[in-house]
Design an enzyme around this catalytic site. Structure first.
Site, short mmCIF file in Angstrom:
data_model
loop_
_atom_site.label_atom_id
_atom_site.label_comp_id
_atom_site.label_asym_id
_atom_site.label_seq_id
_atom_site.Cartn_x
_atom_site.Cartn_y
_atom_site.Cartn_z
N TYR A 26 0.69 -1.17 0.18
CA TYR A 26 -0.02 0.02 0.06
C TYR A 26 0.94 1.10 0.05
O TYR A 26 0.64 2.42 -0.64
CB TYR A 26 -0.82 0.01 1.04
CG TYR A 26 -1.77 1.27 1.41
CD1 TYR A 26 -2.78 1.56 0.69
CD2 TYR A 26 -1.49 2.02 2.51
CE1 TYR A 26 -3.45 2.70 0.84
CE2 TYR A 26 -2.12 3.00 2.58
CZ TYR A 26 -3.32 3.53 1.73
OH TYR A 26 -3.98 4.55 2.01
N GLU A 48 -11.13 5.06 5.60
CA GLU A 48 -10.64 5.74 6.80
C GLU A 48 -11.74 5.91 8.08
O GLU A 48 -10.96 5.71 9.18
CB GLU A 48 -10.28 7.23 6.31
CG GLU A 48 -9.15 7.21 5.46
CD GLU A 48 -7.64 7.05 6.14
OE1 GLU A 48 -7.60 6.51 7.10
OE2 GLU A 48 -6.90 6.67 5.10
N TRP A 56 -4.66 -0.34 10.29
CA TRP A 56 -4.71 -0.03 8.79
C TRP A 56 -4.74 -1.40 7.73
O TRP A 56 -5.24 -1.67 7.17
CB TRP A 56 -3.96 1.11 8.25
CG TRP A 56 -4.12 1.48 6.81
CD1 TRP A 56 -3.23 1.09 5.92
CD2 TRP A 56 -5.55 1.79 6.46
NE1 TRP A 56 -4.10 1.49 4.77
CE2 TRP A 56 -5.25 2.04 5.01
CE3 TRP A 56 -6.65 2.27 6.93
CZ2 TRP A 56 -6.15 2.62 4.29
CZ3 TRP A 56 -7.64 2.94 5.94
CH2 TRP A 56 -7.55 2.91 4.58
#
Length: 192
Positions: A26, A48, A56
């Site tokens: 990512y 988010e 994450w």
């Protein structure tokens, strides 16, 4: 607090992306790169919000399922969800099953549709790009909020959005490349 770290491949990266895996991928291919289109903005805003309080990597590992259940982040499709859809999603083990976040996604899709009458979600968010982008050399210099993320949060809330606090909006700004979030010395700095 540290600066870029050298990975096993000899490449300097932001510390959170030093090891091989989904986080490194990512970091190297997406984080900090500009995105375009309403669905891309709604997806990042949604992810988010779901990440709040979680890692994450958890969200990245569930991303394809989120894309599937939220119809590719098509705002019109999500805006039409009802209580039955919320209950269905609360039973979906492949996503984060948080009622408030699921309901916020529907509210945000509805607000996204309404925002089309003005400039649209993408153009609206882009107006909160910092005039002087940060250039942190270490994690100690990285902010979790900025005046721009506070202003974006307030402006989105005023337009009916939910789960868009200043910290979440700062993370969104980093993710979609409103500024280059990479540390000075990271191989991705200046390459978005």
């Amino acid at each position: 607090m540290t600066g870029p770290v050298e990975g096993d491949d000899g490449v300097l990266r932001c510390p959170w992306a030093g090891a091989p895996g989904v986080m490194r991928d990512y970091h190297d291919t997406e984080w900090g790169n500009p995105v375009s289109g309403e669905a891309a903005y709604l997806e990042r805003l949604t992810l988010e919000a779901f990440q709040s309080g979680l890692s994450w990597s958890t969200i990245l590992n569930k991303r394809e399922a989120f894309r599937e259940v939220f119809h590719g982040f098509d705002a019109d499709a999500i805006a039409a969800f009802d209580e039955g859809d919320v209950e269905r999603l609360m039973q979906e083990p492949r996503i984060v099953r948080n009622r408030r976040k699921i309901e916020a996604t529907i509210v945000n899709a509805q607000a996204t549709v309404a925002l089309r009458e003005a400039e649209g979600l993408e153009s609206f968010v882009l107006t909160f790009r910092p005039e002087v982008p940060p250039a942190p050399e270490s994690t100690a210099e990285q902010a979790t909020t900025t005046p721009e993320s506070v202003a974006l949060s307030k402006a989105l809330k005023k337009r009916g959005f939910a789960f868009v606090g200043p910290t979440t909006m700062h993370a969104l700004s980093e993710a979609i490349g409103l500024f280059d979030p990479h540390l000075v010395g990271c191989h991705r700095r200046g390459r978005a």
